[in-house]
Design a protein around this motif. Structure first.
Motif, short mmCIF file in Angstrom:
data_model
loop_
_atom_site.label_atom_id
_atom_site.label_comp_id
_atom_site.label_asym_id
_atom_site.label_seq_id
_atom_site.Cartn_x
_atom_site.Cartn_y
_atom_site.Cartn_z
N ALA A 133 0.90 -1.50 -0.21
CA ALA A 133 -0.04 0.29 -0.14
C ALA A 133 0.52 1.08 -0.08
CB ALA A 133 -0.82 0.08 1.26
N GLY A 134 0.86 1.91 -0.58
CA GLY A 134 1.65 3.40 -1.08
C GLY A 134 0.41 4.64 -0.75
N ILE A 135 0.74 5.16 0.24
CA ILE A 135 0.24 6.01 0.22
C ILE A 135 0.82 7.62 -0.11
CG2 ILE A 135 -1.57 7.91 2.31
CD1 ILE A 135 -1.18 4.94 4.17
N ALA A 136 0.45 8.29 -0.75
CA ALA A 136 0.56 9.80 -1.38
C ALA A 136 2.58 9.49 -1.55
CB ALA A 136 0.22 11.04 -0.18
N GLY A 137 2.39 8.51 -2.56
CA GLY A 137 3.73 8.74 -2.64
C GLY A 137 3.85 9.08 -4.90
N ARG A 138 5.42 9.22 -4.56
CA ARG A 138 5.78 9.35 -6.05
C ARG A 138 6.91 8.75 -6.84
NH1 ARG A 138 9.45 14.73 -5.74
NH2 ARG A 138 7.58 16.58 -5.03
N TYR A 139 5.82 7.85 -7.62
CA TYR A 139 6.82 6.48 -7.82
C TYR A 139 6.66 6.43 -9.74
CZ TYR A 139 2.77 5.59 -4.83
OH TYR A 139 1.82 5.09 -3.51
N LEU A 140 6.74 7.83 -10.01
CA LEU A 140 7.19 8.49 -11.41
C LEU A 140 8.52 9.18 -11.35
CD1 LEU A 140 3.88 9.10 -12.77
CD2 LEU A 140 4.99 6.31 -12.42
N TRP A 141 9.84 8.84 -10.34
CA TRP A 141 10.54 9.91 -10.21
C TRP A 141 11.93 8.81 -9.63
CZ3 TRP A 141 11.91 13.24 -5.65
CH2 TRP A 141 11.66 13.04 -4.24
N GLU A 142 12.79 9.64 -9.77
CA GLU A 142 14.17 9.42 -8.64
C GLU A 142 14.76 9.04 -7.93
OE1 GLU A 142 16.65 8.98 -12.59
OE2 GLU A 142 16.00 8.00 -14.32
N ARG A 143 15.22 8.77 -7.28
CA ARG A 143 16.08 8.75 -5.74
C ARG A 143 17.41 7.71 -5.59
NH1 ARG A 143 14.56 11.81 -1.28
NH2 ARG A 143 16.05 11.05 -0.21
N PRO A 144 18.82 8.87 -6.92
CA PRO A 144 19.46 7.37 -6.87
C PRO A 144 20.36 6.73 -5.60
CG PRO A 144 19.90 9.75 -7.93
CD PRO A 144 18.30 9.86 -7.58
#
Length: 248
Positions: A133-144
């Motif tokens: 379950a994901g709440i208020a997430g950013r899924y379309l970016w990068e965290r290298p």
């Protein structure tokens, strides 16, 4: 579904470095209850921020484990996150939880990490949750710094089989725009991952039953009716992800 009394055990050490977690659970447990491992966002050691949501979810019959972790650690926090998975798998039963039914959940950066771990199980030693379950997430970016990228690419590349994905997002979120969840849904559909998106009227903090306090530079328990309602919705989504029969 009626809400029930909740018990909280605070400050349980879960890894050799002494990092702590809180366990929220129904006050009376007659049989092992579904378990949720809930990761906070990018603020280091903010397990208290998720206490309102965790207690609300526990009142629906869930065991909710909320660990501190540090996204600013040299490994992006994955050592802490993996340790929290090991603790929950090994010790949920001590608190009345069912270690065989664990939902991996998160808010904000924690949501991105949780869904990433479901798509890329090597991040958590190959473990697979029953659902994510994901709440208020950013899924379309990068965290290298965390070794993470756009999850659409990860879905295309993963050999892992699908697990159900439950997304919750507020339409008033100006930190992680709701499009991150809306645009992620068709990618999950394309690769055969069961997905449900629940939208609320909340902002980023309100999605987890909190409000941002500028003087503290931290989220605190919400007072506004809208945020309280949004948090109750998020708790019901966690319960449904865990297989509990909840309405709405």
């Amino acid at each position: 579904m009626n809400e029930i009394a909740v018990s909280t055990e605070q400050g349980v050490a879960y890894e050799p470095g002494g990092r702590l977690l809180d366990v929220h659970r129904p006050a009376r447990v007659s049989a092992p209850t579904p378990t949720v491992l809930l990761w906070h966002g990018r603020g280091p050691e903010e397990r208290d921020v998720l206490a309102p949501l965790a207690r609300q979810a526990a009142s629906l019959g869930l065991l909710v484990v909320v660990p501190d972790w540090r996204p600013d650690a040299p490994d992006g926090g994955w050592g802490h996150l993996r340790a929290s998975v090991r603790f929950t798998r090994e010790r949920a039963g001590e608190f009345g939880g069912d270690a065989g039914r664990i939902v991996l959940a998160g808010w904000s950066l924690g949501a991105y990490a949780a869904v990433s771990a479901a798509v890329r199980p090597e991040l958590v030693d190959g473990w697979r949750p029953a659902a994510v379950a994901g709440i208020a997430g950013r899924y379309l970016w990068e965290r290298p710094e965390m070794g993470l990228g756009d999850l659409r690419d990860a879905l295309a590349a993963t050999p892992a089989g699908p697990v159900p994905v439950h997304l919750v997002h507020g339409t008033a979120d100006d930190i992680a725009d709701v499009r991150h969840s809306r645009d992620f849904v068709p990618a999950l559909d394309r690769w055969g991952w069961p997905v449900a998106l629940t939208e609320t009227d909340a902002d980023h903090a309100g999605a987890v039953m909190t409000e941002y306090a500028p003087e503290r530079q931290r989220c605190v328990p919400a007072r506004a009716a809208g945020a309280l309602a949004a948090g109750r919705t998020a708790a019901r989504v966690l319960a449904r992800a865990a297989g509990l029969p909840v309405p709405g």
